[in-house]
Design an enzyme around this catalytic site. Structure first.
Site, mmCIF file in Angstrom:
data_model
loop_
_atom_site.group_PDB
_atom_site.id
_atom_site.type_symbol
_atom_site.label_atom_id
_atom_site.label_comp_id
_atom_site.label_asym_id
_atom_site.label_seq_id
_atom_site.Cartn_x
_atom_site.Cartn_y
_atom_site.Cartn_z
ATOM 1 N N SER A 137 0.836 -1.197 0.000
ATOM 2 C CA SER A 137 0.000 0.000 0.000
ATOM 3 C C SER A 137 0.871 1.246 0.000
ATOM 4 C CB SER A 137 -0.851 -0.031 1.272
ATOM 5 O OG SER A 137 -1.426 1.215 1.508
ATOM 6 N N TYR A 165 -1.880 -1.053 10.854
ATOM 7 C CA TYR A 165 -2.175 -1.654 9.548
ATOM 8 C C TYR A 165 -1.021 -1.383 8.578
ATOM 9 C CZ TYR A 165 -3.784 -1.737 4.736
ATOM 10 O OH TYR A 165 -3.849 -1.947 3.382
ATOM 11 N N LYS A 207 2.113 -3.868 6.613
ATOM 12 C CA LYS A 207 2.529 -3.875 5.192
ATOM 13 C C LYS A 207 4.044 -3.667 5.094
ATOM 14 C CE LYS A 207 -1.487 -4.526 3.411
ATOM 15 N NZ LYS A 207 -1.788 -5.852 2.868
ATOM 16 N N ASP A 235 -4.151 11.520 8.994
ATOM 17 C CA ASP A 235 -4.310 11.780 7.563
ATOM 18 C C ASP A 235 -3.219 12.704 7.041
ATOM 19 O OD1 ASP A 235 -6.369 10.298 6.625
ATOM 20 O OD2 ASP A 235 -7.811 11.936 6.443
HETATM 21 P P1 NAD Z 1 -10.918 -7.053 1.501
HETATM 22 O O1 NAD Z 1 -11.091 -7.068 2.988
HETATM 23 O O2 NAD Z 1 -12.114 -6.799 0.672
HETATM 24 O O3 NAD Z 1 -10.248 -8.430 1.026
HETATM 25 C C1 NAD Z 1 -9.336 -9.148 1.827
HETATM 26 C C2 NAD Z 1 -9.810 -10.606 1.851
HETATM 27 O O4 NAD Z 1 -8.907 -11.382 2.629
HETATM 28 C C3 NAD Z 1 -11.198 -10.761 2.466
HETATM 29 O O5 NAD Z 1 -12.010 -11.504 1.591
HETATM 30 C C4 NAD Z 1 -10.934 -11.510 3.767
HETATM 31 O O6 NAD Z 1 -12.022 -12.346 4.131
HETATM 32 C C5 NAD Z 1 -9.673 -12.275 3.434
HETATM 33 N N1 NAD Z 1 -8.841 -12.627 4.595
HETATM 34 C C6 NAD Z 1 -8.390 -11.817 5.578
HETATM 35 N N2 NAD Z 1 -7.647 -12.527 6.441
HETATM 36 C C7 NAD Z 1 -7.600 -13.802 5.983
HETATM 37 C C8 NAD Z 1 -6.992 -15.001 6.442
HETATM 38 N N3 NAD Z 1 -6.283 -15.036 7.558
HETATM 39 N N4 NAD Z 1 -7.175 -16.136 5.719
HETATM 40 C C9 NAD Z 1 -7.918 -16.136 4.582
HETATM 41 N N5 NAD Z 1 -8.509 -15.032 4.096
HETATM 42 C C10 NAD Z 1 -8.359 -13.879 4.794
HETATM 43 O O7 NAD Z 1 -9.779 -6.001 1.166
HETATM 44 P P2 NAD Z 1 -9.322 -5.422 -0.252
HETATM 45 O O8 NAD Z 1 -9.687 -3.990 -0.315
HETATM 46 O O9 NAD Z 1 -9.738 -6.341 -1.337
HETATM 47 O O10 NAD Z 1 -7.748 -5.482 -0.056
HETATM 48 C C11 NAD Z 1 -6.978 -6.591 -0.483
HETATM 49 C C12 NAD Z 1 -5.535 -6.388 -0.035
HETATM 50 O O11 NAD Z 1 -5.040 -5.158 -0.573
HETATM 51 C C13 NAD Z 1 -5.394 -6.288 1.479
HETATM 52 O O12 NAD Z 1 -4.202 -6.936 1.860
HETATM 53 C C14 NAD Z 1 -5.277 -4.795 1.718
HETATM 54 O O13 NAD Z 1 -4.563 -4.500 2.875
HETATM 55 C C15 NAD Z 1 -4.541 -4.339 0.466
HETATM 56 N N6 NAD Z 1 -4.784 -2.910 0.140
HETATM 57 C C16 NAD Z 1 -6.070 -2.453 0.029
HETATM 58 C C17 NAD Z 1 -6.292 -1.099 -0.265
HETATM 59 C C18 NAD Z 1 -7.691 -0.552 -0.373
HETATM 60 O O14 NAD Z 1 -7.861 0.669 -0.305
HETATM 61 N N7 NAD Z 1 -8.717 -1.386 -0.575
HETATM 62 C C19 NAD Z 1 -5.207 -0.239 -0.448
HETATM 63 C C20 NAD Z 1 -3.923 -0.738 -0.338
HETATM 64 C C21 NAD Z 1 -3.714 -2.095 -0.048
HETATM 65 N N1 UFG Z 2 -12.391 11.423 3.569
HETATM 66 C C1 UFG Z 2 -13.439 12.274 3.883
HETATM 67 N N2 UFG Z 2 -14.553 11.741 4.450
HETATM 68 C C2 UFG Z 2 -14.700 10.410 4.689
HETATM 69 C C3 UFG Z 2 -13.635 9.530 4.317
HETATM 70 C C4 UFG Z 2 -12.495 10.080 3.780
HETATM 71 O O1 UFG Z 2 -13.348 13.487 3.661
HETATM 72 O O2 UFG Z 2 -15.758 9.993 5.199
HETATM 73 C C5 UFG Z 2 -11.170 11.984 2.945
HETATM 74 C C6 UFG Z 2 -9.884 11.684 3.689
HETATM 75 O O3 UFG Z 2 -9.601 12.694 4.640
HETATM 76 C C7 UFG Z 2 -8.858 11.649 2.555
HETATM 77 C C8 UFG Z 2 -9.664 11.126 1.368
HETATM 78 O O4 UFG Z 2 -11.030 11.344 1.689
HETATM 79 O O5 UFG Z 2 -8.422 12.945 2.245
HETATM 80 C C9 UFG Z 2 -9.442 9.639 1.095
HETATM 81 O O6 UFG Z 2 -9.693 8.893 2.283
HETATM 82 P P1 UFG Z 2 -9.852 7.294 2.255
HETATM 83 O O7 UFG Z 2 -10.197 6.865 3.644
HETATM 84 O O8 UFG Z 2 -10.791 6.902 1.175
HETATM 85 O O9 UFG Z 2 -8.415 6.771 1.822
HETATM 86 P P2 UFG Z 2 -6.996 6.963 2.516
HETATM 87 O O10 UFG Z 2 -6.106 7.638 1.533
HETATM 88 O O11 UFG Z 2 -7.092 7.550 3.847
HETATM 89 O O12 UFG Z 2 -6.540 5.441 2.741
HETATM 90 C C10 UFG Z 2 -6.715 4.419 1.754
HETATM 91 C C11 UFG Z 2 -6.873 3.079 2.462
HETATM 92 C C12 UFG Z 2 -5.592 2.717 3.160
HETATM 93 C C13 UFG Z 2 -4.461 2.716 2.178
HETATM 94 C C14 UFG Z 2 -4.375 4.075 1.500
HETATM 95 C C15 UFG Z 2 -3.298 4.070 0.432
HETATM 96 O O13 UFG Z 2 -7.916 3.148 3.422
HETATM 97 O O14 UFG Z 2 -5.712 1.411 3.667
HETATM 98 O O15 UFG Z 2 -5.626 4.380 0.887
HETATM 99 O O16 UFG Z 2 -3.471 2.999 -0.437
HETATM 100 F F1 UFG Z 2 -3.311 2.466 2.824
#
Ligand code: NAD
Ligand code: UFG
Length: 338
Positions: free
Chosen positions: A124, A149, A153, A295
């Site tokens: 991330s 979190y 990573k 943030d």
């Molecule tokens: P998500 O929660 O929708 O998907 C993660 C999946 O992993 C879920 O289906 C959950 O049930 C499964 N899981 C968790 N722990 C497990 C375990 N111990 N064994 C088996 N399955 C397990 O999340 P996502 O948004 O699809 O994110 C996927 C990956 O990308 C995550 O590692 C997350 O940290 C990373 N990531 C997400 C974002 C974002 O904004 N969505 C940004 C950066 C990185």
């Molecule tokens: N924000 C609002 N109102 C809300 C939610 C968010 O104004 O209800 C603003 C935040 O302050 C930020 C922007 O919208 O400026 C984006 O916020 P998000 O929560 O959507 O995303 P972040 O950038 O904070 O974080 C996300 C994931 C993290 C990941 C990161 C980088 O939640 O897990 O992107 O990949 F690490």
């Protein structure tokens, strides 16, 4: 190739399963459904017309996970399995360290035992912390994370770097995602958060559909174009396709590689809200509230390396992201509803 998709029922995993199947790969999905529903897999099959082999297994359990490697020949792994809620990670840090790191241990241990050489890991942009310069390049410093979190990573990246140093047969792609949003254009799969969404886009679509009264814009006094936070929003289908390209790279025996997956463009919260106003056909109500703790003002990628080495280029705009997120929300007002 036979690809084990760990966490494949989740938001990014399900979209990636679609791209993998469309690219001709076989998909073996392992998920404990802790933060997802099996219905997502059923819909992946509906979109692609292909089957997904599914195991409901907790990847922190080595013995159970071993069954998947016994029963299948695996050419590569994409590791999405992890917990991802930033505020929850602050209140229950051990749960995050245990789940995210143990599931990785299980996978790398089984990779060694079953001679699997290729791994893609979901990292991330959060590993960069508050960036020293913009846009962010892959060689910028990492580790100054602001929550447990993000630290999981960072730790997992370090573990993968260390094991690659001593085993040159391993190929590992660390993908640092920026802000994935939107949904598959079919409206069949999308983001299905539990309870009150933490992230901007699912919150906006829930306001748009009337489930929540207004968006809380968390801070408008940042040093940005309009005072609201700026992020690099990337369409989920662009991001998912990036994993197919990363696998293509791994099979060239590239060793450890690291890529930012973003668009290279930053949008403010208010720019996102205005994109939704247009798509939804009315103004999204909002109120400005306090900044969220931890943030940062601005975060966007330099996506040049992924373009040069993978051929990765995001093709969807912020309007496409709003359109597809809204389509998913309208077609599934209560998510997957199993
Ligand atoms: P998500 O929660 O929708 O998907 C993660 C999946 O992993 C879920 O289906 C959950 O049930 C499964 N899981 C968790 N722990 C497990 C375990 N111990 N064994 C088996 N399955 C397990 O999340 P996502 O948004 O699809 O994110 C996927 C990956 O990308 C995550 O590692 C997350 O940290 C990373 N990531 C997400 C974002 C974002 O904004 N969505 C940004 C950066 C990185
Ligand atoms: N924000 C609002 N109102 C809300 C939610 C968010 O104004 O209800 C603003 C935040 O302050 C930020 C922007 O919208 O400026 C984006 O916020 P998000 O929560 O959507 O995303 P972040 O950038 O904070 O974080 C996300 C994931 C993290 C990941 C990161 C980088 O939640 O897990 O992107 O990949 F690490």
């Amino acid at each position: 190739m036979n690809i084990l998709v760990a966490g494949g029922a989740g938001y990014i995993g399900s979209h990636t399963c679609v791209e993998l199947l469309n690219a001709g790969h076989e998909v073996i999905c392992v998920d404990n459904l802790l933060n997802s529903k099996y219905e997502a897999i059923r819909r992946v099959e509906l979109i692609t017309g292909k089957k997904v082999k599914f195991y409901r297994i907790d990847l922190t359990n080595y013995e159970e996970s071993k069954i998947v490697f016994e029963e299948n020949h695996i050419d590569g792994i994409i590791h999405f399995a992890g917990l991802k809620c930033v505020p929850e990670s602050i209140s229950v840090p051990l749960k995050y360290y245990q789940n995210n790191i143990d599931s990785t241990f299980t996978l790398v241990r089984l990779m060694k035992e079953y001679n699997v050489r290729n791994l893609v890991f979901s990292s991330s942009a959060t590993v960069y912390g508050n960036p020293l310069k913009l846009p962010i390049t892959e060689d910028d410093p990492i580790g100054n994370t602001t929550n447990p979190y993000g630290t999981t990573k960072y730790f997992i990246e370090k573990i993968l770097m260390d094991i690659c140093k001593v085993d040159n047969t391993l190929n590992v792609a660390i993908l640092r995602y920026f802000n994935p949003v939107g949904a598959h254009p079919s409206g069949l799969i999308g983001e299905d958060p539990n309870g009150i969404p933490n992230n901007l886009v699912p919150y906006v679509t829930q306001v748009a559909i009337g489930k929540r009264p207004y968006l809380k814009v968390t801070g408008n006094d940042y040093d940005t174009i309009d005072g609201t936070g700026v992020r690099d929003y990337i369409h989920i289908c662009d991001l998912a396709y990036g994993h197919v390209l990363a696998l293509n790279k791994l099979v060239t025996n590239c060793g450890l590689v690291i890529y930012n997956l973003g668009t290279g463009k930053g949008n403010s919260v208010m720019e996102v809200v205005r994109a939704f106003d247009k798509i939804v056909g009315h103004e999204i109500p909002y109120k400005v509230v306090e900044r969220r703790v931890g943030d940062i003002a601005t975060c966007y990628a330099d996506p040049t390396k992924a373009y040069k080495e993978l051929g990765f280029k995001a093709k969807y705009s912020i309007e496409d992201m709003a359109k597809d997120a809204w389509n998913w929300q309208q077609k599934n007002p209560n998510g997957y509803e199993e």
